[in-house]
Design a protein around this motif. Structure first.
Motif, PDB file in Angstrom:
ATOM      1  N   SER A 188       0.862  -1.108   0.073  1.00  0.00           N
ATOM      2  CA  SER A 188      -0.004  -0.186   0.082  1.00  0.00           C
ATOM      3  C   SER A 188       0.832   1.241   0.012  1.00  0.00           C
ATOM      4  O   SER A 188       2.155   1.223   0.654  1.00  0.00           O
ATOM      5  CB  SER A 188      -0.799  -0.108   1.244  1.00  0.00           C
ATOM      6  N   PHE A 189       0.280   2.386  -0.538  1.00  0.00           N
ATOM      7  CA  PHE A 189       1.148   3.458  -0.521  1.00  0.00           C
ATOM      8  C   PHE A 189       0.556   4.622   0.417  1.00  0.00           C
ATOM      9  O   PHE A 189      -0.570   4.726   0.665  1.00  0.00           O
ATOM     10  CB  PHE A 189       0.989   4.144  -2.072  1.00  0.00           C
ATOM     11  N   GLU A 190       1.707   5.169   1.068  1.00  0.00           N
ATOM     12  CA  GLU A 190       1.233   6.221   2.136  1.00  0.00           C
ATOM     13  C   GLU A 190       1.902   7.515   1.671  1.00  0.00           C
ATOM     14  O   GLU A 190       3.032   7.613   1.665  1.00  0.00           O
ATOM     15  CB  GLU A 190       1.635   5.852   3.506  1.00  0.00           C
ATOM     16  N   TYR A 191       1.020   8.719   1.905  1.00  0.00           N
ATOM     17  CA  TYR A 191       1.678  10.046   1.364  1.00  0.00           C
ATOM     18  C   TYR A 191       2.201  10.860   2.504  1.00  0.00           C
ATOM     19  O   TYR A 191       1.448  11.014   3.622  1.00  0.00           O
ATOM     20  CB  TYR A 191       0.558  10.637   0.567  1.00  0.00           C
ATOM     21  N   PHE A 192       3.231  11.480   2.399  1.00  0.00           N
ATOM     22  CA  PHE A 192       3.858  12.527   3.445  1.00  0.00           C
ATOM     23  C   PHE A 192       3.898  13.816   2.597  1.00  0.00           C
ATOM     24  O   PHE A 192       4.441  13.754   1.630  1.00  0.00           O
ATOM     25  CB  PHE A 192       5.050  12.137   4.036  1.00  0.00           C
ATOM     26  N   PRO A 193       3.354  14.885   3.076  1.00  0.00           N
ATOM     27  CA  PRO A 193       2.758  15.188   4.591  1.00  0.00           C
ATOM     28  C   PRO A 193       1.306  14.639   4.647  1.00  0.00           C
ATOM     29  O   PRO A 193       0.413  14.848   3.805  1.00  0.00           O
ATOM     30  CB  PRO A 193       3.010  16.576   4.952  1.00  0.00           C
ATOM     31  N   PHE A 194       1.126  13.774   5.741  1.00  0.00           N
ATOM     32  CA  PHE A 194      -0.227  13.432   6.039  1.00  0.00           C
ATOM     33  C   PHE A 194      -1.165  14.795   6.395  1.00  0.00           C
ATOM     34  O   PHE A 194      -0.540  15.390   6.876  1.00  0.00           O
ATOM     35  CB  PHE A 194      -0.546  12.514   7.123  1.00  0.00           C
ATOM     36  N   PRO A 195      -2.226  14.796   5.748  1.00  0.00           N
ATOM     37  CA  PRO A 195      -3.067  15.915   5.975  1.00  0.00           C
ATOM     38  C   PRO A 195      -3.646  15.941   7.286  1.00  0.00           C
ATOM     39  O   PRO A 195      -4.522  14.733   7.792  1.00  0.00           O
ATOM     40  CB  PRO A 195      -4.197  15.791   4.941  1.00  0.00           C
TER      41      PRO A 195
END
Length: 493
Positions: A66-73
């Motif tokens: 799975s992909f996680e984005y930084f910066p987290f909103p």
């Protein structure tokens, strides 16, 4: 280890005639530490959003992570930091979070403070620590260095060096060199993956560019030589054809069989030259597609009638009752390139604003040269909206020069028709820098001018400052830029 496969990816935004990506294919290993580079507006953030599934595209992206984005909103920044972490990863183990925070030199007490009360650096570190707690996730880290001071950048870079499984968008060369082992680059016509850090990639790119430029020059000469040969052959064929129905000088009849044989030989040679010429043209067309245009910039500062432009003697700055910085001493002489250095919150921007004439509460002695003209580039770009033509007119700068500088900084002509509010962060900073370069002043003051700006543009700006040696006072956390440019460093403790 698993793979992310990108196959025949094509994407364009709705209403756009130009594809951002066209039939792009490559493969990534989820154990890599990937640095992601490319000029502003090329589609780095767009590609991250495609991985996150935010847009429809043609082609195929497959991954077993799975992909996680930084910066987290962070929706509600008034929440305690520990609640923000729980929003990101509800199943986190407290001891694991504390381990990550200790590596980033963040104390436990920040978890029980409102998230909005944390500094930019603390917020960055907390979000990174929380995201790296997630298992079987590949992190998409989008420009974490913006607004981080030099010390925090080194700390975060060392932290990422100890990790794996991420794509990191950053334009800070020293930061990338320290923590990545592969480079994903968006070039003018393709996307490439190379092993090594940024300096390795840049060296390979320069070698490839030099090779292509040399090949291009060689093929240009070959094409000219073959073109001249073709003209000569054509002239010879024309002369032979003229003798076909004529007579020799002796008056005897022409041997038409001999002339026909000679004409056929000429035709064969002409065809051979034509094929070789076309082959050289085809080979040349394969070159130079990914060579970045980085024309040199120019700056013309006004001469000042004194050698000293400004002086701060034992200056302390206050906001209300709060002491921001104290006992600051330095002078600005003509030709100085002064880097104002220090941690976030140490008063750097306040000093710049004081020199620019803002009403900043201070003690000590501050002297500014009479009739001194200053060009200021602020950190903030939120005020930019409307078109570039109106912006140039409102600021009293030459529109042609302004747009020529933006072209050299890789602005496409189509950008000139757009509203500035739609520009990327890097493009907005380029607008401010181009405006500053157009202004006729004695002193340039730039506050974090390189935030969001791509590496090649940074190098162009470096070359400009080294060639023309303007008087400039600047705050910048790009370690390499400061080392290359500054003639003096003023450190705020």
């Amino acid at each position: 280890m698993s793979l992310i496969n990108v196959t025949n990816l094509t994407f364009a935004y709705d209403g756009s005639y130009d594809n951002i990506f066209e039939d792009v294919s490559f493969q990534l290993d989820t154990d890599w530490k990937l640095g992601f580079t490319g000029r502003n507006g090329r589609g780095k953030t767009t590609f991250l959003n495609l991985l996150l599934g935010k847009y429809e595209y043609s082609g195929h992206i497959s991954a077993s992570v799975s992909f996680e984005y930084f910066p987290f909103p962070v929706g509600n920044k008034e929440n305690h930091t520990i609640d923000v972490v729980e929003d990101i990863y509800p199943d986190f183990q407290h001891w694991e979070l504390m381990r990550e925070l200790s590596w980033l030199q963040v104390s436990e007490d920040v978890l029980y403070r409102p998230f909005e009360s944390l500094s930019n650096g603390e917020q960055t570190k907390v979000l990174l620590a929380a995201l790296f707690l997630k298992e079987n996730s590949f992190l998409l880290i989008d420009e974490p260095t913006n607004h981080l001071d030099m010390h925090a950048r080194k700390l975060v870079s060392d932290y990422l060096k100890s990790k794996s499984g991420f794509i990191l968008v950053s334009h800070d060369r020293a930061f990338l060199d320290n923590c990545v082992d592969h480079i994903l680059s968006i070039n003018r016509t393709n996307i490439e993956v190379q092993k090594g850090n940024f300096s390795d990639w840049w060296l390979n790119k320069q070698r490839q560019d030099d090779y292509e430029l040399a090949e291009n020059e060689k093929l240009k000469k070959d094409i000219k030589r073959l073109s001249d040969a073709a003209k000569r052959t054509s002239n010879w064929s024309h002369e032979v054809e003229k003798t076909k129905n004529g007579t020799r000088n002796s008056g005897s009849k022409v041997d038409k069989g001999y002339v026909g044989h000679k004409a056929a030989k000429m035709m064969k040679r002409s065809k051979s030259i034509e094929q070789r010429q076309q082959s050289a043209i085809d080979e040349r067309s394969k070159l130079l597609k990914n060579i970045e245009a980085s024309d040199s910039l120019k700056i013309t500062q006004l001469p000042y009638h004194k050698s000293q432009l400004a002086e701060l003697d034992n200056v302390s700055i206050y906001y209300g009752d709060k002491l921001v910085c104290r006992d600051i001493d330095f002078t600005i002489e003509q030709g100085d390139r002064i880097a104002l250095s220090g941690k976030n919150g140490s008063g750097k921007s306040s000093i710049l604003k004081l020199i620019c004439g803002e009403n900043i509460s201070h003690t000590g002695t501050f002297r500014l040269g009479s009739q001194l003209k200053i060009s200021y580039v602020s950190q903030d770009t939120s005020h930019l909206h409307g078109n570039l033509t109106d912006y140039a007119r409102e600021n009293g700068i030459d529109e042609s020069l302004f747009k020529a500088i933006l072209r050299k900084l890789d602005f496409a002509r189509i950008q000139f028709e757009k509203d500035m509010s739609s520009f990327s962060g890097g493009q907005k900073k380029k607008v401010l820098i181009a405006k500053s370069l157009c202004e006729k002043v004695h002193l340039h003051i730039w506050d974090e001018p390189l935030n969001f700006i791509d590496v090649i543009s940074r190098m162009q700006i470096e070359e400009l400052l080294l060639e023309y040696e303007p008087t400039i006072l600047f705050v910048e956390h790009d370690r390499e830029f400061c080392a290359n440019i500054a003639t003096k460093v003023v450190e705020l403790s």
